[in-house]
Design a protein around this motif. Structure first.
Motif, PDB file in Angstrom:
ATOM      1  N   ALA A 225       0.636  -1.293  -0.045  1.00 10.30           N
ATOM      2  CA  ALA A 225      -0.033   0.059  -0.001  1.00 10.30           C
ATOM      3  C   ALA A 225       0.879   1.322   0.119  1.00 10.30           C
ATOM      4  CB  ALA A 225      -0.953   0.288   1.274  1.00 10.30           C
ATOM      5  N   GLY A 226       2.289   1.068  -0.162  1.00  7.55           N
ATOM      6  CA  GLY A 226       2.988   2.165  -0.402  1.00  7.55           C
ATOM      7  C   GLY A 226       3.817   2.828   1.005  1.00  7.55           C
ATOM      8  N   ALA A 227       3.823   1.981   2.155  1.00 12.65           N
ATOM      9  CA  ALA A 227       4.740   2.473   3.383  1.00 12.65           C
ATOM     10  C   ALA A 227       6.196   2.514   2.998  1.00 12.65           C
ATOM     11  CB  ALA A 227       4.474   1.243   4.468  1.00 12.65           C
ATOM     12  N   ASP A 228       6.700   3.676   3.426  1.00  9.55           N
ATOM     13  CA  ASP A 228       8.219   3.863   3.364  1.00  9.55           C
ATOM     14  C   ASP A 228       8.979   3.019   4.345  1.00  9.55           C
ATOM     15  OD1 ASP A 228       8.205   5.845   1.153  1.00  9.55           O
ATOM     16  OD2 ASP A 228       6.966   7.177   2.407  1.00  9.55           O
ATOM     17  N   PHE A 229       8.209   2.904   5.643  1.00  6.91           N
ATOM     18  CA  PHE A 229       8.938   2.142   6.462  1.00  6.91           C
ATOM     19  C   PHE A 229       7.909   1.243   7.078  1.00  6.91           C
ATOM     20  CE2 PHE A 229      12.676   4.414   6.968  1.00  6.91           C
ATOM     21  CZ  PHE A 229      13.515   3.978   7.758  1.00  6.91           C
ATOM     22  N   ILE A 230       8.472   0.064   7.835  1.00  7.51           N
ATOM     23  CA  ILE A 230       7.331  -0.700   8.702  1.00  7.51           C
ATOM     24  C   ILE A 230       8.178  -0.609  10.065  1.00  7.51           C
ATOM     25  CG2 ILE A 230       6.116  -1.892   7.096  1.00  7.51           C
ATOM     26  CD1 ILE A 230       8.221  -4.423   7.663  1.00  7.51           C
ATOM     27  N   LYS A 231       7.347  -0.314  11.010  1.00  5.04           N
ATOM     28  CA  LYS A 231       7.522  -0.080  12.487  1.00  5.04           C
ATOM     29  C   LYS A 231       6.808  -0.954  13.373  1.00  5.04           C
ATOM     30  CE  LYS A 231       7.192   3.680  15.827  1.00  5.04           C
ATOM     31  NZ  LYS A 231       6.900   5.131  16.122  1.00  5.04           N
ATOM     32  N   THR A 232       7.791  -1.665  14.407  1.00  3.99           N
ATOM     33  CA  THR A 232       6.934  -2.695  15.185  1.00  3.99           C
ATOM     34  C   THR A 232       5.853  -2.076  15.863  1.00  3.99           C
ATOM     35  OG1 THR A 232       8.523  -2.142  17.089  1.00  3.99           O
ATOM     36  CG2 THR A 232       9.271  -3.958  15.410  1.00  3.99           C
ATOM     37  N   SER A 233       6.004  -0.871  16.861  1.00  4.50           N
ATOM     38  CA  SER A 233       5.350  -0.824  17.940  1.00  4.50           C
ATOM     39  C   SER A 233       4.707   0.816  18.209  1.00  4.50           C
ATOM     40  CB  SER A 233       5.746  -1.364  19.198  1.00  4.50           C
ATOM     41  OG  SER A 233       6.414  -2.612  19.107  1.00  4.50           O
ATOM     42  N   THR A 234       3.888   1.080  18.851  1.00  2.06           N
ATOM     43  CA  THR A 234       3.924   2.590  19.391  1.00  2.06           C
ATOM     44  C   THR A 234       4.571   2.910  20.618  1.00  2.06           C
ATOM     45  OG1 THR A 234       2.072   1.865  21.170  1.00  2.06           O
ATOM     46  CG2 THR A 234       1.391   2.350  18.671  1.00  2.06           C
ATOM     47  N   GLY A 235       5.274   1.632  21.338  1.00  2.72           N
ATOM     48  CA  GLY A 235       5.974   1.859  22.610  1.00  2.72           C
ATOM     49  C   GLY A 235       4.749   1.900  23.869  1.00  2.72           C
ATOM     50  N   LYS A 236       3.528   1.722  23.391  1.00  7.86           N
ATOM     51  CA  LYS A 236       2.558   1.961  24.583  1.00  7.86           C
ATOM     52  C   LYS A 236       2.060   0.362  24.741  1.00  7.86           C
ATOM     53  CE  LYS A 236       2.955   6.429  24.401  1.00  7.86           C
ATOM     54  NZ  LYS A 236       3.451   7.059  25.503  1.00  7.86           N
ATOM     55  N   GLU A 237       2.257  -0.711  23.974  1.00  7.65           N
ATOM     56  CA  GLU A 237       1.826  -1.866  24.132  1.00  7.65           C
ATOM     57  C   GLU A 237       2.623  -2.615  25.229  1.00  7.65           C
ATOM     58  OE1 GLU A 237       1.171  -0.029  20.623  1.00  7.65           O
ATOM     59  OE2 GLU A 237       2.881  -1.525  20.324  1.00  7.65           O
ATOM     60  N   SER A 238       1.988  -3.585  25.556  1.00  4.91           N
ATOM     61  CA  SER A 238       2.743  -4.533  26.668  1.00  4.91           C
ATOM     62  C   SER A 238       3.950  -5.234  26.387  1.00  4.91           C
ATOM     63  CB  SER A 238       1.710  -5.430  27.596  1.00  4.91           C
ATOM     64  OG  SER A 238       0.994  -6.082  26.441  1.00  4.91           O
ATOM     65  N   VAL A 239       3.845  -5.413  24.971  1.00  3.45           N
ATOM     66  CA  VAL A 239       5.115  -6.384  24.309  1.00  3.45           C
ATOM     67  C   VAL A 239       5.341  -5.354  23.031  1.00  3.45           C
ATOM     68  CG1 VAL A 239       6.068  -8.200  23.226  1.00  3.45           C
ATOM     69  CG2 VAL A 239       4.336  -8.367  25.030  1.00  3.45           C
ATOM     70  N   ASN A 240       6.582  -4.906  22.871  1.00  2.00           N
ATOM     71  CA  ASN A 240       6.843  -3.977  21.766  1.00  2.00           C
ATOM     72  C   ASN A 240       8.094  -4.754  21.051  1.00  2.00           C
ATOM     73  OD1 ASN A 240       5.773  -1.300  22.464  1.00  2.00           O
ATOM     74  ND2 ASN A 240       6.500  -1.849  24.640  1.00  2.00           N
ATOM     75  N   ALA A 241       8.973  -4.056  20.616  1.00  6.02           N
ATOM     76  CA  ALA A 241      10.016  -4.651  19.669  1.00  6.02           C
ATOM     77  C   ALA A 241      10.674  -5.921  20.221  1.00  6.02           C
ATOM     78  CB  ALA A 241      10.953  -3.426  19.220  1.00  6.02           C
ATOM     79  N   TYR A 266      13.049   0.103   8.152  1.00  6.04           N
ATOM     80  CA  TYR A 266      12.708  -0.644   9.158  1.00  6.04           C
ATOM     81  C   TYR A 266      12.786   0.005  10.395  1.00  6.04           C
ATOM     82  CZ  TYR A 266      11.900  -4.278  12.918  1.00  6.04           C
ATOM     83  OH  TYR A 266      11.740  -4.852  14.090  1.00  6.04           O
ATOM     84  N   LYS A 267      11.738   0.125  11.287  1.00 10.75           N
ATOM     85  CA  LYS A 267      12.018   0.783  12.512  1.00 10.75           C
ATOM     86  C   LYS A 267      11.538  -0.093  13.829  1.00 10.75           C
ATOM     87  CE  LYS A 267      10.386   5.097  15.149  1.00 10.75           C
ATOM     88  NZ  LYS A 267       9.961   6.477  14.888  1.00 10.75           N
ATOM     89  N   PRO A 268      12.531  -0.765  14.463  1.00  7.38           N
ATOM     90  CA  PRO A 268      12.015  -1.009  15.835  1.00  7.38           C
ATOM     91  C   PRO A 268      11.786  -0.142  16.784  1.00  7.38           C
ATOM     92  CG  PRO A 268      14.367  -1.454  15.758  1.00  7.38           C
ATOM     93  CD  PRO A 268      13.861  -0.639  14.573  1.00  7.38           C
ATOM     94  N   ALA A 269      10.786  -0.217  17.833  1.00  3.89           N
ATOM     95  CA  ALA A 269      10.360   0.686  18.794  1.00  3.89           C
ATOM     96  C   ALA A 269       9.931   0.378  19.886  1.00  3.89           C
ATOM     97  CB  ALA A 269       9.551   1.686  18.305  1.00  3.89           C
ATOM     98  N   GLY A 270      10.348   0.691  21.056  1.00  3.19           N
ATOM     99  CA  GLY A 270       9.700   0.527  22.400  1.00  3.19           C
ATOM    100  C   GLY A 270      10.753  -0.605  23.178  1.00  3.19           C
ATOM    101  N   GLY A 271      11.081  -0.339  24.266  1.00  7.90           N
ATOM    102  CA  GLY A 271      11.926  -1.121  24.787  1.00  7.90           C
ATOM    103  C   GLY A 271      13.427  -1.381  24.557  1.00  7.90           C
ATOM    104  N   ILE A 272      13.849  -0.784  23.519  1.00  5.47           N
ATOM    105  CA  ILE A 272      15.229  -0.675  23.429  1.00  5.47           C
ATOM    106  C   ILE A 272      15.983   0.462  23.907  1.00  5.47           C
ATOM    107  CG2 ILE A 272      17.190  -1.020  21.488  1.00  5.47           C
ATOM    108  CD1 ILE A 272      14.713  -1.594  19.522  1.00  5.47           C
ATOM    109  N   SER A 273      16.714  -0.012  24.923  1.00  3.80           N
ATOM    110  CA  SER A 273      17.168   1.074  25.804  1.00  3.80           C
ATOM    111  C   SER A 273      18.637   0.815  26.188  1.00  3.80           C
ATOM    112  CB  SER A 273      16.415   1.316  27.141  1.00  3.80           C
ATOM    113  OG  SER A 273      16.663  -0.114  27.922  1.00  3.80           O
ATOM    114  N   LYS A 274      19.196  -0.204  25.824  1.00  2.81           N
ATOM    115  CA  LYS A 274      20.515  -0.527  26.060  1.00  2.81           C
ATOM    116  C   LYS A 274      21.510  -0.392  24.730  1.00  2.81           C
ATOM    117  CE  LYS A 274      19.995  -0.828  30.445  1.00  2.81           C
ATOM    118  NZ  LYS A 274      20.438   0.148  31.236  1.00  2.81           N
ATOM    119  N   ALA A 275      22.719  -0.218  24.938  1.00  2.00           N
ATOM    120  CA  ALA A 275      23.658   0.034  23.918  1.00  2.00           C
ATOM    121  C   ALA A 275      24.052  -1.118  23.204  1.00  2.00           C
ATOM    122  CB  ALA A 275      24.949   0.853  24.297  1.00  2.00           C
TER     123      ALA A 275
END
Length: 331
Positions: A225-241, A266-275
């Protein structure tokens, strides 16, 4: 059904983008029906990833600088203020102290974008003026995506008019859970059209889709449908990336590129906080999709606290000592 190859007529109007936009294609339900996901195999592969790529010393520092350039520095809190967004934008311009960047030979390093709610778009645009850093706005009734459809479309248009160069939309999860792929496709096409020249990231909210097969099929539909990126999560769900979800989505990206010639980000989001987690995700992108997907026009982290931990690791690399976390506050 005949597959229509996306055209390559224009490019996204972002300073760092040089690839053709994903103009989308006709919905190919035969392709969608063939999409499967071997959950046990995906989970086994994902479990091996953190231990397979270990980088040390100057190589680790280089990977962490790369991670910074791919961060969508984000604030999506109910108590956001103009002052907080301005401080975040200042951090986006100067994500690491000048002394550390000089020692690393990385002068001029910035994040990939700043991500805010619609009401803060104009503030962020003004604060980032002249920096080349785009503003991303979450939209379409973020995070649930349950507001009336015409309001979701109008929200996109107003964020673009306010200066947002990227729009992070949320899909209607019910379309995936009920298998109504035509409705999901039509929704995503409408959102893509409303974005105009703005870069569109489709948030799947994978923690609410039930199965990895649903994740794979939703990924494919959004790309069709034309998405330039697909992204995992809003960061507000109980389970994210997660790594299994990431593997599922980036293999869908690989299949789409092989079939159409179009590269989708691609964009993973939510829960990625460590280097160390950032390096794992970057290594997965390199392994599965290649070096081209290590650039900010094809890969982003949706994060807020990640930058602070990366800065601490870089300070340790330069000085040999860890600093207190509070010395690297974001806002």
């Amino acid at each position: 059904m005949h597959t229509q190859t996306p055209t390559k007529s224009d490019t996204a109007q972002l300073p760092q983008l040089h690839l053709p936009r994903n103009d989308g294609m006709e919905l190919d339900m035969d392709w969608v029906a063939r999409v499967q996901a071997n959950t046990s195999a995906i989970e086994r592969r994902a479990a091996t990833l953190p231990g397979r790529r270990s980088v040390k010393k100057q190589f680790q520092a280089a990977w962490l600088c790369k991670a910074i350039s791919c961060i969508d520095l984000t604030t999506l809190a109910g108590d956001d203020t103009a002052a907080r967004v301005q401080r975040l934008c200042a951090k986006a311009r100067q994500p690491v102290s000048p002394e550390l960047l000089d020692a690393l030979g990385m002068t001029g390093l910035t994040v990939g974008a700043v991500c805010v709610y619609h009401d803060m778009v104009e503030t962020a645009v003004a604060a980032l003026d002249g920096s080349g850093i785009p503003v991303a706005a979450v939209s379409t009734g973020f995070p649930a995506g349950l507001s009336p459809f015409h309001l979701r479309v109008q929200e996109i248009k107003e964020s673009v008019a306010a200066g947002a160069k990227e729009i992070d939309i949320v899909i209607s999860r019910r379309h995936v859970l009920s298998g109504n792929w035509q409705a999901l496709y039509d929704e995503m096409r409408a959102f893509r059209e409303a974005c105009g020249e703005a870069h569109v990231k489709a948030i799947l909210a994978t923690g609410e889709l039930g199965t990895l097969r649903n994740v794979a099929r939703a990924s494919l539909i959004c790309m069709m449908a034309g998405a330039d990126f697909i992204k995992t999560s809003t960061g507000k769900e109980s389970v994210n990336a997660t790594l299994p979800v990431t593997l599922t989505m980036i293999r869908a990206i690989r299949d789409f590129e092989a079939r159409t010639g179009i590269k989708v980000g691609y964009k993973p989001a939510g829960g990625i906080s460590k280097a160390k987690d950032a390096i794992t995700y970057l290594a997965m992108m390199k392994d599965e999709l290649g070096d081209r997907w290590l650039q900010p026009d094809l890969f982003r982290f949706g994060a807020s606290s990640l930058l602070g931990d990366i800065e601490r690791q870089l300070e340790h690399h330069v000085t040999g000592a860890y600093s207190a976390g509070w010395r690297h506050a974001l806002a």
